[in-house]
Design an enzyme around this catalytic site. Structure first.
Site, PDB file in Angstrom:
ATOM      1  N   CYS A 193      41.445  38.298  33.644  1.00 25.06           N
ATOM      2  CA  CYS A 193      41.011  36.931  33.962  1.00 25.06           C
ATOM      3  C   CYS A 193      41.667  36.441  35.252  1.00 25.06           C
ATOM      4  O   CYS A 193      41.102  35.613  35.968  1.00 25.06           O
ATOM      5  CB  CYS A 193      41.291  35.982  32.801  1.00 25.06           C
ATOM      6  SG  CYS A 193      43.027  35.796  32.376  1.00 25.06           S
ATOM      7  N   CYS A 239      36.287  34.222  34.867  1.00 19.94           N
ATOM      8  CA  CYS A 239      37.295  34.660  33.891  1.00 19.94           C
ATOM      9  C   CYS A 239      36.693  34.745  32.491  1.00 19.94           C
ATOM     10  O   CYS A 239      37.019  35.657  31.714  1.00 19.94           O
ATOM     11  CB  CYS A 239      38.507  33.742  33.906  1.00 19.94           C
ATOM     12  SG  CYS A 239      38.121  31.994  33.724  1.00 19.94           S
ATOM     13  N   CYS A 250      47.105  42.249  29.798  1.00 19.85           N
ATOM     14  CA  CYS A 250      45.811  42.351  30.478  1.00 19.85           C
ATOM     15  C   CYS A 250      45.762  41.202  31.468  1.00 19.85           C
ATOM     16  O   CYS A 250      46.118  40.089  31.119  1.00 19.85           O
ATOM     17  CB  CYS A 250      44.682  42.195  29.461  1.00 19.85           C
ATOM     18  SG  CYS A 250      43.049  41.941  30.194  1.00 19.85           S
ATOM     19  N   CYS A 281      36.375  38.625  30.436  1.00 22.00           N
ATOM     20  CA  CYS A 281      37.355  38.901  29.369  1.00 22.00           C
ATOM     21  C   CYS A 281      36.833  39.992  28.430  1.00 22.00           C
ATOM     22  O   CYS A 281      35.782  39.830  27.799  1.00 22.00           O
ATOM     23  CB  CYS A 281      37.661  37.630  28.582  1.00 22.00           C
ATOM     24  SG  CYS A 281      38.821  37.940  27.239  1.00 22.00           S
ATOM     25  N   CYS A 325      38.135  24.464  39.561  1.00 23.72           N
ATOM     26  CA  CYS A 325      37.370  25.613  39.038  1.00 23.72           C
ATOM     27  C   CYS A 325      35.881  25.470  39.384  1.00 23.72           C
ATOM     28  O   CYS A 325      35.180  26.464  39.549  1.00 23.72           O
ATOM     29  CB  CYS A 325      37.507  25.724  37.524  1.00 23.72           C
ATOM     30  SG  CYS A 325      39.040  26.518  36.987  1.00 23.72           S
ATOM     31  N   CYS A 332      39.822  36.029  39.383  1.00 24.21           N
ATOM     32  CA  CYS A 332      39.813  34.626  39.810  1.00 24.21           C
ATOM     33  C   CYS A 332      39.841  34.511  41.341  1.00 24.21           C
ATOM     34  O   CYS A 332      40.751  35.033  41.990  1.00 24.21           O
ATOM     35  CB  CYS A 332      41.010  33.891  39.211  1.00 24.21           C
ATOM     36  SG  CYS A 332      41.093  32.172  39.738  1.00 24.21           S
ATOM     37  N   ASP A 364      60.175  31.245  31.283  1.00 24.55           N
ATOM     38  CA  ASP A 364      59.590  32.140  30.286  1.00 24.55           C
ATOM     39  C   ASP A 364      60.652  32.610  29.286  1.00 24.55           C
ATOM     40  O   ASP A 364      60.594  33.718  28.779  1.00 24.55           O
ATOM     41  CB  ASP A 364      58.964  33.356  30.992  1.00 24.55           C
ATOM     42  CG  ASP A 364      57.781  33.916  30.211  1.00 24.55           C
ATOM     43  OD1 ASP A 364      57.321  33.241  29.281  1.00 24.55           O
ATOM     44  OD2 ASP A 364      57.337  35.040  30.537  1.00 24.55           O
ATOM     45  N   CYS A 422      32.486  27.849  38.563  1.00 23.83           N
ATOM     46  CA  CYS A 422      32.887  29.259  38.357  1.00 23.83           C
ATOM     47  C   CYS A 422      33.139  29.532  36.871  1.00 23.83           C
ATOM     48  O   CYS A 422      33.624  28.677  36.140  1.00 23.83           O
ATOM     49  CB  CYS A 422      34.159  29.525  39.162  1.00 23.83           C
ATOM     50  SG  CYS A 422      34.864  31.152  38.883  1.00 23.83           S
TER      51      CYS A 422
HETATM   52  S1  SF4 Z   1      38.010  32.586  37.440  1.00 26.07           S
HETATM   53 FE1  SF4 Z   1      39.543  31.097  38.210  1.00 26.07          FE
HETATM   54  S2  SF4 Z   1      38.346  29.529  39.336  1.00 26.07           S
HETATM   55 FE2  SF4 Z   1      36.899  30.718  38.055  1.00 26.07          FE
HETATM   56  S3  SF4 Z   1      36.758  29.489  36.164  1.00 26.07           S
HETATM   57 FE3  SF4 Z   1      38.332  31.048  35.812  1.00 26.07          FE
HETATM   58  S4  SF4 Z   1      40.244  30.029  36.354  1.00 26.07           S
HETATM   59 FE4  SF4 Z   1      38.616  28.774  37.236  1.00 26.07          FE
END
Ligand code: SF4
Length: 237
Positions: free
Chosen positions: A125, A75, A122, A79, A69, A129, A15, A72
Site C-alpha cells: 500500500c 492502496c 508488507c 492490497c 488523497c 502510493c 514505535d 486516488c
Molecule cells: S495510494 Fe496514497 S494517495 Fe492514493 S489513496 Fe492510498 S494513501 Fe491516498
C-alpha cells in the site's frame, strides 16, 4: 531547552509503546491519514518513523492540515488480502503485516495463498502510493540492509537454525517474532511458490520440527506443492 523553560518532565517514544502516534501526528499537522490509514506527508510520503515526546509543558497547539488523497484508491486496489475494507478503514486481521508479525498463532488458511512470498510485513500500500515518490533513502545505517537479506532465497532462510536466526537478525525487529514464527512465515511462502523439488525437500526436512505451529504450516505448504506438481504433470502432453 531547559535554559528556556526550566526543568520539565518528559518521556520519549518511537514505535516503542502503545502511543496513538498517527492520530496525534495528524491532529498536530504533521500530515494526513491516507486511505491506507498511515500518515502521509507532502514532503516525505509515508516512509518514515514517528517520534513523540510526552512533556508537561503548556505548548501551543498546532492545526491539522488537509487531506490530499483525492480520488486516488491505489492502496485499496493493490492490497493482496483486501484488508483496506473501505477508505480509511483497515481490517487488521487481514493485513499481512499483522499476520506475519503480530499474530502468534496459526495463519488462517484462507489468507495464506494471498500472502505470496511476503515473510515479514508488507508495504504494497505504501509502495504504490504516489506520495512516496517524495520519500528519500535514509543515511541512517541502522535502516540499511544487513547480512545480504535482500538477496537470499526462501529455501536458504528456511534452513537457518535457531542460532543462525538469532545471530543474523541480532538488532533487527525481525528477531522479535522468534524462530518458530519465522519458519511459519517462510513455510507459507514456500507453499505459495511454483512447484520445485528443492522446496519439497526443504519442507520435508522440517516435518518433525519441535514446534507444532511450524509442523502444521509445513504440512499445508507440502499439500500446496503437491497440488501444483499434480497440475503440472496433468498438463504434460
Ligand atoms: S495510494 Fe496514497 S494517495 Fe492514493 S489513496 Fe492510498 S494513501 Fe491516498
Amino acid at each position: 531547552m531547559t535554559v528556556e523553560v526550566g526543568s520539565f518532565n518528559y518521556r520519549v517514544f518511537s514505535d516503542s509503546a502503545p502511543v496513538m502516534e498517527v492520530a496525534w501526528a495528524q491532529k498536530s499537522g504533521l500530515g494526513w491519514r491516507g486511505k491506507h490509514t498511515l500518515l502521509l506527508s507532502r514532503q516525505a510520503g509515508s516512509m518514515f518513523f514517528l517520534g513523540e515526546m510526552y512533556v508537561d509543558l503548556p505548548l501551543p497547539v498546532d492545526d491539522a492540515i488537509g487531506n490530499y488523497c483525492g480520488s486516488c484508491s491505489k492502496c485499496i486496489d493493490i492490497c493482496p488480502t483486501e484488508a483496506i475494507i473501505a477508505p480509511y478503514q483497515v481490517d487488521a486481521r487481514r493485513c499481512i503485516s499483522y499476520l506475519t508479525i503480530e499474530l502468534k498463532d496459526s495463519i488462517p488458511e484462507s489468507l495464506r495463498p494471498l500472502i505470496g512470498n511476503r515473510i515479514y510485513g508488507c508495504d504494497d500500500c505504501q509502495l504504490v502510493c504516489p506520495w512516496n515518490k517524495f520519500a528519500r533513502i535514509t543515511n541512517e545505517n541502522d535502516f540499511h540492509v544487513r547480512n545480504g537479506l535482500d538477496d537470499v532465497s526462501l529455501i536458504e532462510l528456511f534452513g537457518w537454525d535457531q542460532e543462525t536466526f538469532e545471530t543474523k537478525l541480532a538488532g533487527t525487529p525481525i528477531r522479535r517474532i522468534g524462530h518458530p514464527q519465522w519458519l511459519r512465515n517462510i513455510a507459507v511462502g514456500l507453499g505459495n511458490a511454483p512447484y520445485s523439488n528443492e522446496i519439497v525437500k526443504a519442507l520435508q526436512a522440517r516435518l518433525d520440527d519441535a514446534s507444532a505451529l511450524v509442523r502444521e504450516h509445513v504440512q499445508w505448504a507440502l499439500q500446496q506443492q503437491n497440488t501444483k506438481r499434480t497440475a503440472t504433470e496433468e498438463n504434460i502432453p
